[in-house]
Write an enzyme that holds these catalytic residues in place. Sequence first.
Site, PDB file in Angstrom:
ATOM      1  N   GLY A 201     -11.715  59.194  65.623  1.00 34.05           N
ATOM      2  CA  GLY A 201     -11.186  58.921  64.300  1.00 34.05           C
ATOM      3  C   GLY A 201     -10.087  57.899  64.493  1.00 34.05           C
ATOM      4  O   GLY A 201      -9.940  57.337  65.582  1.00 34.05           O
TER       5      GLY A 201
ATOM      6  N   ARG B 273      -5.019  55.538  66.761  1.00 26.01           N
ATOM      7  CA  ARG B 273      -3.782  54.770  66.920  1.00 26.01           C
ATOM      8  C   ARG B 273      -3.608  53.767  65.784  1.00 26.01           C
ATOM      9  O   ARG B 273      -3.014  52.709  65.932  1.00 26.01           O
ATOM     10  CB  ARG B 273      -3.763  54.041  68.268  1.00 26.01           C
ATOM     11  CG  ARG B 273      -4.891  53.068  68.502  1.00 26.01           C
ATOM     12  CD  ARG B 273      -4.616  52.247  69.763  1.00 26.01           C
ATOM     13  NE  ARG B 273      -5.738  51.409  70.120  1.00 26.01           N
ATOM     14  CZ  ARG B 273      -5.664  50.434  71.024  1.00 26.01           C
ATOM     15  NH1 ARG B 273      -4.517  50.186  71.631  1.00 26.01           N
ATOM     16  NH2 ARG B 273      -6.721  49.719  71.326  1.00 26.01           N
TER      17      ARG B 273
ATOM     18  N   LYS C 228      -3.099  48.908  63.962  1.00 21.28           N
ATOM     19  CA  LYS C 228      -3.501  49.195  65.336  1.00 21.28           C
ATOM     20  C   LYS C 228      -2.212  49.321  66.152  1.00 21.28           C
ATOM     21  O   LYS C 228      -1.404  48.385  66.180  1.00 21.28           O
ATOM     22  CB  LYS C 228      -4.377  48.066  65.873  1.00 21.28           C
ATOM     23  CG  LYS C 228      -5.042  48.325  67.210  1.00 21.28           C
ATOM     24  CD  LYS C 228      -5.981  47.155  67.532  1.00 21.28           C
ATOM     25  CE  LYS C 228      -6.763  47.390  68.810  1.00 21.28           C
ATOM     26  NZ  LYS C 228      -7.700  46.260  69.076  1.00 21.28           N
TER      27      LYS C 228
ATOM     28  N   ASP D 264      -1.290  57.668  73.517  1.00 22.63           N
ATOM     29  CA  ASP D 264       0.048  57.501  72.934  1.00 22.63           C
ATOM     30  C   ASP D 264       0.039  56.820  71.573  1.00 22.63           C
ATOM     31  O   ASP D 264       1.083  56.690  70.933  1.00 22.63           O
ATOM     32  CB  ASP D 264       0.970  56.742  73.898  1.00 22.63           C
ATOM     33  CG  ASP D 264       0.485  55.326  74.221  1.00 22.63           C
ATOM     34  OD1 ASP D 264      -0.433  54.837  73.523  1.00 22.63           O
ATOM     35  OD2 ASP D 264       1.032  54.709  75.154  1.00 22.63           O
ATOM     36  N   GLY D 265      -1.131  56.368  71.110  1.00 20.79           N
ATOM     37  CA  GLY D 265      -1.204  55.751  69.788  1.00 20.79           C
ATOM     38  C   GLY D 265      -0.592  54.372  69.695  1.00 20.79           C
ATOM     39  O   GLY D 265      -0.372  53.863  68.595  1.00 20.79           O
TER      40      GLY D 265
ATOM     41  N   ARG E 255      -4.137  44.499  60.306  1.00 23.27           N
ATOM     42  CA  ARG E 255      -5.273  43.629  60.016  1.00 23.27           C
ATOM     43  C   ARG E 255      -5.639  43.723  58.544  1.00 23.27           C
ATOM     44  O   ARG E 255      -5.429  44.760  57.886  1.00 23.27           O
ATOM     45  CB  ARG E 255      -6.485  43.975  60.883  1.00 23.27           C
ATOM     46  CG  ARG E 255      -7.162  45.274  60.553  1.00 23.27           C
ATOM     47  CD  ARG E 255      -8.532  45.397  61.217  1.00 23.27           C
ATOM     48  NE  ARG E 255      -8.442  45.432  62.664  1.00 23.27           N
ATOM     49  CZ  ARG E 255      -8.451  46.563  63.376  1.00 23.27           C
ATOM     50  NH1 ARG E 255      -8.517  47.737  62.763  1.00 23.27           N
ATOM     51  NH2 ARG E 255      -8.396  46.532  64.681  1.00 23.27           N
TER      52      ARG E 255
ATOM     53  N   ASP F 154     -18.965  53.336  65.784  1.00 20.67           N
ATOM     54  CA  ASP F 154     -17.699  53.448  65.070  1.00 20.67           C
ATOM     55  C   ASP F 154     -16.995  52.103  64.968  1.00 20.67           C
ATOM     56  O   ASP F 154     -15.961  51.995  64.295  1.00 20.67           O
ATOM     57  CB  ASP F 154     -16.774  54.467  65.753  1.00 20.67           C
ATOM     58  CG  ASP F 154     -16.499  54.126  67.204  1.00 20.67           C
ATOM     59  OD1 ASP F 154     -17.451  54.149  67.994  1.00 20.67           O
ATOM     60  OD2 ASP F 154     -15.336  53.827  67.550  1.00 20.67           O
ATOM     61  N   ASN F 155     -17.539  51.059  65.599  1.00 22.05           N
ATOM     62  CA  ASN F 155     -16.978  49.714  65.506  1.00 22.05           C
ATOM     63  C   ASN F 155     -17.817  48.789  64.635  1.00 22.05           C
ATOM     64  O   ASN F 155     -17.581  47.582  64.627  1.00 22.05           O
ATOM     65  CB  ASN F 155     -16.834  49.092  66.902  1.00 22.05           C
ATOM     66  CG  ASN F 155     -15.623  49.599  67.645  1.00 22.05           C
ATOM     67  OD1 ASN F 155     -14.707  50.160  67.043  1.00 22.05           O
ATOM     68  ND2 ASN F 155     -15.599  49.422  68.947  1.00 22.05           N
TER      69      ASN F 155
END
Length: 450
Positions: free
Chosen positions: A80, A83, A103, A115-116, A169, A242-243
């Site tokens: 999901g 990050r 992002k 760590d995101g 983005r 997922d991309n």
Amino acid sequence: MPKLPIQTLGPQFYDEVDSAAFPQCIPRFLNQRAAEGIGLADIDWAAHFCRFEPLPDNLPRPLALRYHGHQFRVYNPDIGDGRGFLFAQVRDGGGRLLDLATKGSGQTPYSRTADGRLTLKGGVREILATEMLEALGVNTSKTFALFETGEELVRGDEPSPTRSAVLTRLSLGHIRIGTFQRLAFFGETENISRLVRYCLEHLYGEPGDDPLRLFDLVSAATADLAASYMAAGFVHGVLNSDNINVTGESFDYGPWRFAPDWDPDFTAAYFDHYGLYAFGRQAEAIHWDLAQLAGCLALVTESPPLSDLLSDWPARYEDALVTQFLKRLLVAPRGGQEDRELVAALITALATRETTIDQVFFDWRGGRDPGVDAYPGPAFRSLAERLAGRERAVAHDYWSDSEPCSMHIEEVEAIWSAIAEHDDWAPLERKIAAIRRMGQAIVQDAPATS
């Protein structure tokens, strides 16, 4: 305040989250051109795109979107927005709904043990990818803002500790094939239908609830995406389901590369050991991902028509290849077999690998023959025969440069080294200016298509 479109889907599609609190907000890239297009040119950039204070009349808290996906064809239900998050939804001058998403903005319920965060190098690379692809006419997200955040990150695939950043983005939606896969995984057929309506109305501007119509639109958009990658000489690197955005818009750039020459086996990701997402296999990968969407939609519509559309995809891709290669060559289409034979001759010439992809398109711009001294090989002589009578003038002064604007890995690394070693951002700024100048030349000298 009326609900934003994403809020009408309901909380089963996302989780409210908060941004990380960063020690610094140093602006490194602010896309004024994109900001003007959505009425945000005069905003407080740091407040909204580093501290993530809500935009007026927009989302009160960011939303981490829920999705699953096949990663290198292994299904993963534990992903999901790990990050990043959806920060806001805005409209452009034409009324299109666009997402501002992040992002590296911190941990979410889907971060697992990560760590995101985003490395500054990763942010710089995404700027370069999106700017270059946009200039080459690829349907891509835009890098909207990049802030350096003052943290030190440890990564296993680059020298550590390394500098940190947060990127925003601008994209035509963030609904992925993996978004549908999650709903199918849990058998949430009503939510699949809800998401179909959302995508048709808000991403394609076609109110309705027909899953077949959505699949038809996604099929066409992804065929064009795959073809545009080939014409650009681009390797995304990680074409997991997922991309893949259901709008066919390219986004989320990790181990991308531009292939120097026409090598179907060229890969971008060091971890793509079997070349699953190699340059020449990208259409296969996107088609496979599209099949996963068909499986999800089969829960809410008849399967045979979905199968028929899926079977038609290779033909759509071949048509899109013709369109995209002619566009990059700046040659007007004539239609039919003549165009197909021209593009086949062009690809055959590229496949000789006598020079780089960028150099070929630069030298043969507008269908001109650079001459037998420059390109003596039989494949290029055959190409010249196909182009005879189709030459057209191109006027922008970019075409008088000594060499084309390219984006190969050596230059990417040199741009990053200047930043990493000397905090010198001038090479990046010069490159962005050069890319945009090339993009202006391509737009100015594009042939009429009707």
